[in-house]
Design a protein around this motif. Structure first.
Motif, PDB file in Angstrom:
ATOM      1  N   UNK A   1       0.843  -1.202   0.000  1.00 21.27           N
ATOM      2  CA  UNK A   1       0.000   0.000   0.000  1.00 21.27           C
ATOM      3  C   UNK A   1       0.876   1.249   0.000  1.00 21.27           C
ATOM      4  N   UNK A   2       1.901   1.269   0.845  1.00 15.30           N
ATOM      5  CA  UNK A   2       2.726   2.462   1.020  1.00 15.30           C
ATOM      6  C   UNK A   2       3.709   2.705  -0.120  1.00 15.30           C
ATOM      7  N   UNK A   3       4.293   1.631  -0.680  1.00 14.51           N
ATOM      8  CA  UNK A   3       5.458   1.790  -1.551  1.00 14.51           C
ATOM      9  C   UNK A   3       5.341   1.182  -2.938  1.00 14.51           C
ATOM     10  N   UNK A   4       4.172   0.724  -3.330  1.00 13.36           N
ATOM     11  CA  UNK A   4       4.085  -0.040  -4.561  1.00 13.36           C
ATOM     12  C   UNK A   4       2.764   0.226  -5.271  1.00 13.36           C
ATOM     13  N   UNK A   5       2.778   0.175  -6.595  1.00 13.34           N
ATOM     14  CA  UNK A   5       1.513   0.245  -7.326  1.00 13.34           C
ATOM     15  C   UNK A   5       0.837  -1.126  -7.458  1.00 13.34           C
ATOM     16  N   UNK A   6       1.344  -2.137  -6.772  1.00 15.69           N
ATOM     17  CA  UNK A   6       0.754  -3.480  -6.858  1.00 15.69           C
ATOM     18  C   UNK A   6      -0.695  -3.474  -6.393  1.00 15.69           C
ATOM     19  N   UNK A   7      -1.030  -2.592  -5.459  1.00 17.38           N
ATOM     20  CA  UNK A   7      -2.414  -2.354  -5.072  1.00 17.38           C
ATOM     21  C   UNK A   7      -2.679  -0.870  -5.270  1.00 17.38           C
ATOM     22  N   UNK A   8      -3.889  -0.540  -5.660  1.00 15.52           N
ATOM     23  CA  UNK A   8      -4.235   0.867  -5.821  1.00 15.52           C
ATOM     24  C   UNK A   8      -4.782   1.457  -4.528  1.00 15.52           C
ATOM     25  N   UNK A   9      -4.802   0.677  -3.484  1.00 18.00           N
ATOM     26  CA  UNK A   9      -5.170   1.215  -2.187  1.00 18.00           C
ATOM     27  C   UNK A   9      -4.048   2.163  -1.758  1.00 18.00           C
ATOM     28  N   UNK A  10      -4.403   3.324  -1.222  1.00 19.05           N
ATOM     29  CA  UNK A  10      -3.388   4.320  -0.878  1.00 19.05           C
ATOM     30  C   UNK A  10      -3.262   4.575   0.620  1.00 19.05           C
ATOM     31  N   UNK A  11      -4.190   4.074   1.396  1.00 23.66           N
ATOM     32  CA  UNK A  11      -4.144   4.209   2.847  1.00 23.66           C
ATOM     33  C   UNK A  11      -4.190   2.819   3.457  1.00 23.66           C
ATOM     34  N   UNK A  12      -3.264   2.533   4.335  1.00 26.17           N
ATOM     35  CA  UNK A  12      -3.231   1.215   4.978  1.00 26.17           C
ATOM     36  C   UNK A  12      -4.500   1.047   5.810  1.00 26.17           C
ATOM     37  N   UNK A  13      -5.240  -0.021   5.595  1.00 28.53           N
ATOM     38  CA  UNK A  13      -6.440  -0.229   6.399  1.00 28.53           C
ATOM     39  C   UNK A  13      -6.083  -0.531   7.850  1.00 28.53           C
TER      40      UNK A  13
ATOM     41  N   UNK B   1      -5.654   0.621 -19.917  1.00 26.66           N
ATOM     42  CA  UNK B   1      -4.522   1.542 -19.936  1.00 26.66           C
ATOM     43  C   UNK B   1      -4.742   2.741 -19.014  1.00 26.66           C
ATOM     44  N   UNK B   2      -3.675   3.130 -18.331  1.00 28.32           N
ATOM     45  CA  UNK B   2      -3.653   4.343 -17.503  1.00 28.32           C
ATOM     46  C   UNK B   2      -4.901   4.453 -16.626  1.00 28.32           C
ATOM     47  N   UNK B   3      -5.227   3.402 -15.909  1.00 27.79           N
ATOM     48  CA  UNK B   3      -6.461   3.370 -15.127  1.00 27.79           C
ATOM     49  C   UNK B   3      -6.287   3.842 -13.690  1.00 27.79           C
ATOM     50  N   UNK B   4      -5.069   3.804 -13.170  1.00 30.31           N
ATOM     51  CA  UNK B   4      -4.862   4.215 -11.783  1.00 30.31           C
ATOM     52  C   UNK B   4      -3.650   5.106 -11.631  1.00 30.31           C
ATOM     53  N   UNK B   5      -3.773   6.103 -10.774  1.00 33.06           N
ATOM     54  CA  UNK B   5      -2.660   7.025 -10.507  1.00 33.06           C
ATOM     55  C   UNK B   5      -2.163   6.788  -9.092  1.00 33.06           C
ATOM     56  N   UNK B   6      -0.914   6.362  -8.980  1.00 34.99           N
ATOM     57  CA  UNK B   6      -0.305   6.114  -7.677  1.00 34.99           C
ATOM     58  C   UNK B   6       1.210   6.263  -7.815  1.00 34.99           C
TER      59      UNK B   6
END
Length: 187
Positions: A22-34, A144-149
């Motif tokens: 969540x914190x350091x990777x685009x592997x998940x598009x979640x941006x805040x640690x649950x 394509x280009x579906x998530x910004x992180x």
């Protein structure tokens, strides 16, 4: 290594594995640690229909990774399809842990009567793409280009794995609840 169903008590260790993604990777598009309670709620919400499993070190009982299935879409015609996710701690990568988790998860899903598994993989993300391809997933499309992180746009590739073959006109039995499914003796 032991593979077993996850419980809400595992949420803290699961978050230890998931948080760096969540914190350091685009592997998940979640941006805040649950929070732990949010993770427990996720596990509970799918508990009757979609499995969450963990791989645990047999010696120190530490969780090495986890995998789960979730509904692909909510409409009835999609009920035989799931999305899968697998996350591993750094020390478990490249050791067969992900494969072992998917082997068990997919056997559970087969016994539940699911047909297709989909994985949405941020692209490029070579470790996940190589793992899924080696496991037998086929890339079927890309958003394509579906998530910004992490300061840039990312594509997501969609990958498919067929759990079992059905004919074009075969109406399979509806998927069964986890509680109604017979499990391998090691779960």
């Amino acid at each position: 290594m032991i593979i077993r169903f996850a419980t809400p008590l595992d949420a803290s260790e699961i978050l230890e594995i998931y948080s760096p993604f969540v914190k350091n990777s685009p592997a998940t598009f979640e941006t805040t640690v649950p929070s732990i309670s949010e993770m427990q709620d996720r596990m509970k919400n799918g508990a009757t229909t979609h499995p969450w499993i963990v791989a645990q070190n047999d010696l120190d009982k530490k969780i090495l990774g986890y995998a789960y299935a979730s509904p692909h879409r909510s409409r009835a015609a999609y009920q035989w399809c799931v999305e899968s996710s697998v996350y591993l701690c750094e020390s478990a990568r490249g050791q067969g842990t992900g494969t072992a988790l998917y082997d068990v998860l997919f056997e559970i899903l087969r016994r539940q009567q699911f047909v297709n598994v989909y994985a949405g993989i941020t692209s490029p993300y070579p470790p996940s793409e190589k793992f899924h391809q080696k496991y037998g997933f086929q890339k079927i499309g890309i958003y394509p280009r579906i998530g910004f992180k992490i300061d840039r746009w990312h594509d997501v590739g969609w990958w498919e794995y067929r759990l079992r073959e059905v004919s074009d006109r075969e109406l399979p039995l509806p998927p069964t609840l986890l509680a109604q499914t017979r499990w391998p003796s090691n779960l």
